[in-house]
Scaffold this active site. Structure first.
Site, mmCIF file in Angstrom:
data_model
loop_
_atom_site.group_PDB
_atom_site.id
_atom_site.type_symbol
_atom_site.label_atom_id
_atom_site.label_comp_id
_atom_site.label_asym_id
_atom_site.label_seq_id
_atom_site.Cartn_x
_atom_site.Cartn_y
_atom_site.Cartn_z
ATOM 1 N N ASP A 147 0.830 -1.201 0.000
ATOM 2 C CA ASP A 147 0.000 0.000 0.000
ATOM 3 C C ASP A 147 0.874 1.264 0.000
ATOM 4 O O ASP A 147 1.656 1.483 0.917
ATOM 5 C CB ASP A 147 -0.868 -0.068 1.273
ATOM 6 N N ASP A 205 -10.483 4.768 -0.736
ATOM 7 C CA ASP A 205 -11.032 3.773 0.198
ATOM 8 C C ASP A 205 -12.553 3.686 0.140
ATOM 9 O O ASP A 205 -13.253 4.710 0.128
ATOM 10 C CB ASP A 205 -10.633 4.122 1.637
#
Ligand code: GLA
Length: 381
Positions: A147, A205
C-alpha cells in the site's frame, strides 16, 4: 475459428506460446478471501485472525471459494538489530499463526508499504524489500497487499518501489499474490502487470455507505479491458455485513463487484454473521459470475439518469445482466435483448431468487427496488 486463430492454436499445440507466468497463475480468477481492515482496523490480533479462519471454514465460506485470510495494517512491530521486521505484541508468533491458517486449508495474507511508514503509521518496507519478502516467505505468507500510503515520489519511483518488492518476492521462490494499492492515482491498470501486480486498487477507500460504494463501483466502467486472468482491477474490499447499508444496497454491492470480476475480499466479522449476510456472501450463482474462467469484466450498456444496465459475458456464451436502480423509489427497468446482441427466444434466470423465469423474446423487465438490483443470467435457446 479464423485463420489467425487456427495458426495460434496449432502453435499452442506445439507448445510455442508462452504459458501465463507463475505470478499470473496465482490468480487465474479474482482472489477470494477476507481482510481484517474494514471491520477491525487497528484492533486486529492473533485471535481475530484465528477466529476468522475458524469461521471461514465453519460458515461454509471456504466451501464457496474464499481462501485468503489477510492481516491488514497495524500488525508490525520494530525491526531487530539485523533489520528484520518483527510483529508487535498482538501477534506473538506469525509462523504459528500461518501454520494454523494453513492447517484449515486456507492461506494467509499480510500488509506493508513501499515507503517508511504504512497508512496507519507502522513500519514500511523501503530499503528492506528482500529481507521482508524473505521473512514473509519464512512465516508462510501467501498474499501481500503493498500500500503506497505515506510513500512519496514520481510515477517512475512508484514503479521502482513496486518492482523491487516483486523481485524480492520472486527471489524467495514462494508463490505470493501481489496486491498493489495506489488508489488508481496513476492509471495503475496500465502498468500494474508490468510490476508483477495480480490486482491493483483502482480507487480511494471504500466505506460502509451506499453513496461511497456506489460511486466507486459504478465508476469502474471503462476499465474492463485491463482485467483478465492473473491481473484484476480492485475496487476495494467488501463491506457486506458491516451494518451500514440495507440488504438491497449490499446486494447491489455484491452483484456489482461480481460483474466487475473484482476480488471478493470480505471485510465483515465472519464470526458474527446474520443468516442474510452469510447467504449473500455464499450465493454460488453470483460468485460464479465473479469467478467465470473467461475473466471478463462487466461494463455498462445503458444509462438513463440513475438507472444503469450492466452486462458481463460468460465463458459458456451466456450473458449476465444487472438492472441497477440508484434512485430512492422502486422502478420498472428493462433490458432490450438487441442491447446485448441477442435475437429470438432466450431463457432468463434470476441469480438472487435462484429461479428460472422462463422464455422471453425482445426484452426482459423487472421492478427494481430502491438502491437495488435485479441480476439475471440470459441464455440463447
Ligand atoms: C489504506 C488502504 C486501506 C487500508 C488502510 C490501512 O487506506 O487503502 O484499504 O489498507 O490503508 O491503513
Amino acid at each position: 475459428m479464423n485463420r489467425f486463430g487456427a495458426v495460434l492454436a496449432a502453435i499452442a499445440c506445439l507448445g510455442f506460446i508462452p504459458s501465463l507466468s507463475a505470478q499470473d497463475n496465482l490468480s487465474l480468477t479474482p482472489p477470494m478471501g477476507w481482510n481484517s481492515w474494514n471491520h477491525f482496523a487497528e484492533h486486529v490480533d492473533d485471535k481475530v485472525i484465528r477466529d476468522a479462519a475458524d469461521a471461514m471454514v465453519s460458515s461454509g465460506l471456504k466451501d464457496a471459494g474464499y481462501v485468503y485470510i489477510n492481516i491488514g495494517d497495524t500488525w508490525q512491530g520494530q525491526r531487530d538489530a539485523h533489520g528484520a521486521i518483527q510483529p508487535n505484541s498482538r501477534f506473538p508468533d506469525m509462523k504459528a499463526l500461518a501454520d494454523y491458517v494453513h492447517s484449515k486449508g486456507l492461506r494467509l495474507g499480510i500488509y506493508s508499504s513501499p515507503g517508511h511508514k504504512t497508512c496507519a503509521g507502522y513500519e514500511g518496507s523501503i530499503g528492506h524489500e528482500e529481507q521482508d519478502a524473505q521473512t514473509y516467505a519464512n512465516w508462510g505468507i501467501d498474499y501481500l497487499k503493498y500500500d503506497w500510503c505515506q510513500s512519496s515520489g514520481t510515477l517512475e519511483q512508484m514503479k521502482i518501489g513496486y518492482t523491487k518488492m516483486q523481485q524480492a518476492i520472486k527471489k524467495t521462490g514462494r508463490p505470493i499474490v501481489f496486491s498493489l494499492c495506489e488508489y488508481g492515482w496513476n492509471k495503475v491498470w496500465e502498468w500494474g502487470p508490468s510490476v508483477g501486480g495480480n490486482l491493483w486498487r483502482t480507487t480511494g477507500d471504500i466505506s460502509d455507505e451506499y453513496r461511497v460504494m456506489a460511486e466507486i463501483g459504478f465508476n469502474q466502467n471503462g476499465l474492463e479491458k485491463f482485467a483478465g486472468p492473473g491481473h484484476w482491477n480492485d475496487p476495494d474490499m467488501l463491506e457486506v455485513g458491516n451494518g451500514g447499508m440495507t440488504e438491497d444496497e449490499y446486494r447491489t454491492h455484491f452483484s456489482l463487484w461480481s460483474m466487475l470480476a473484482a476480488p471478493l475480499i470480505a471485510g465483515n466479522d465472519l464470526s458474527k454473521m446474520t443468516p442474510y449476510t452469510l447467504e449473500m456472501l455464499t450465493n454460488r450463482e453470483v460468485i460464479a459470475v465473479d469467478q467465470d474462467p473467461s475473466g471478463k469484466q462487466g461494463y455498462r450498456i445503458a444509462q438513463e439518469g440513475p438507472f444503469e444496465v450492466w452486462m458481463k459475458p460468460m465463458a459458456d456464451g451466456s450473458l449476465v445482466v444487472g438492472l441497477f436502480n440508484r434512485q430512492r423509489t422502486t422502478e420498472k427497468m428493462t433490458v432490450n435483448f438487441s442491447q446485448i446482441g441477442l435475437q429470438g427466444e432466450v431463457s432468463v434466470r434470476d441469480l438472487w431468487l435462484k429461479k428460472d423465469l422462463g422464455s422471453f423474446r425482445d426484452s426482459y423487465s423487472a421492478n427494481v427496488p430502491r438502491h437495488g438490483v435485479v441480476l439475471v443470467r440470459i441464455k440463447k435457446k
